[in-house]
Motif scaffolding. Structure first.
Motif, short mmCIF file in Angstrom:
data_model
loop_
_atom_site.label_atom_id
_atom_site.label_comp_id
_atom_site.label_asym_id
_atom_site.label_seq_id
_atom_site.Cartn_x
_atom_site.Cartn_y
_atom_site.Cartn_z
N HIS A 93 12.45 -13.14 -54.28
CA HIS A 93 13.84 -14.07 -53.99
C HIS A 93 14.76 -12.58 -53.59
N PRO A 152 18.08 -11.85 -50.60
CA PRO A 152 19.15 -12.66 -49.76
C PRO A 152 18.64 -12.45 -48.32
N TRP A 162 15.04 -17.30 -50.16
CA TRP A 162 16.28 -17.34 -50.67
C TRP A 162 16.83 -18.73 -50.31
#
Length: 288
Positions: free
Chosen positions: A96, A98, A122
């Motif tokens: 995970h 951005p 994300w």
């Protein structure tokens, strides 16, 4: 537990699953390995990892998880974390992180390339589902991330919360608007709990996604909102068994417990034993 003892926990099936899933699958490839291997989303142990990420990973490996989905590096270098995962025999099914779009794209991609991540996952923010135009702008950002990640050999995945399923525009569900606007290369990670919280039937959603969905998040609880406390599988409102069996193309069954009144290590062990013991997932430690 010694490194040798940890490695002895690996079954040949789990090794095969872990090794093949670390790389992006070939075009048109399908899982057909049922059940899929079990991984842990490290947000479940965020408090513990903030204090000692490497020690937390030791305990995850001891439970028997085949891989982790990373959430943060907690001030550790990617190289150190990668080496520790290798020593434990823990795979990295995804991370995970951005979306690598905008001015921070290169920094994100460089960090997770050093970690060894092959798929970055994300979400969009809830307010990005307040209108069709906002959804399309969010999709453009995700599609930009796909282009940026491609030279690194990385894929981009999308993880939902519940606004995607709760909101609709002119009779079309926000989630479907998003999926239709995304580059087909975007991998789908369905958080089945948030889908149900948004009013959808996660089993039906999983079946409708076909080969596009490769990862699922599985948790149990009341499915009422983002502040829910999670409970052992089979004691909440989620059809965990049905979800685990819904789509044979799912490559990873990922346990995630956002928060709980139970001791988190106890709960994650309980989740492991539920899925592996019922034959719903493959783990490194057999459950009688």
């Amino acid at each position: 537990m010694s490194q040798l003892s940890r490695r002895s926990l690996l079954t040949s099936a789990a090794l095969l699953a872990a090794g093949s899933a670390l790389a992006a699958p070939a075009a048109g490839a399908t899982n057909r390995r049922c059940p899929s291997p079990i991984a842990l989303q490290m947000w479940s142990l965020n408090d513990q990892a903030e204090q000692d990420l490497l020690g937390t990973l030791d305990k995850v490996a001891a439970i028997g998880y085949v891989a982790i989905e990373s959430y943060d590096l907690y001030d550790n270098s990617p190289k150190v974390v990668r080496a520790h995962l290798d020593n434990l025999g823990l795979g990295l099914c995804s991370s995970h992180a951005p979306f690598p779009s905008g001015p921070d794209a290169k920094s994100i991609l460089d960090t997770y390339a050093e970690l060894g991540s092959r798929t970055l996952v994300w979400s969009l923010e809830p307010e990005e589902f307040d209108s069709r135009d906002a959804i399309l702008r969010g999709a453009d950002r995700i599609n930009e991330a796909v282009v940026n990640a491609r030279p690194y050999g990385m894929r981009i995945g999308y993880h939902n919360h519940f606004a995607e399923f709760r909101n609709s525009f002119n009779g079309q569900q926000a989630y479907r608007i998003l999926l239709n606007a995304l580059d087909p290369a975007v991998v789908i990670e369905l958080d089945t709990y948030w889908a149900q919280t948004g009013g959808a039937d996660p089993v039906k959603v999983l079946r409708s996604l076909g080969r596009r969905v490769e990862y699922i998040h599985i948790k149990d609880g009341p499915a009422t909102g983002m502040d829910d406390y999670m409970v052992p599988y089979g004691t909440g409102t989620i059809d965990v068994d049905g979800i685990a069996r819904a789509n044979p193309d799912v490559r990873w069954n990922i346990v995630e417990m956002d928060r709980s009144h139970y001791d988190m290590y106890w709960l994650l062990n309980n989740c492991y034993e539920y899925l592996v013991g019922r034959g719903l997932a493959v783990g490194r430690r057999p459950v009688s």
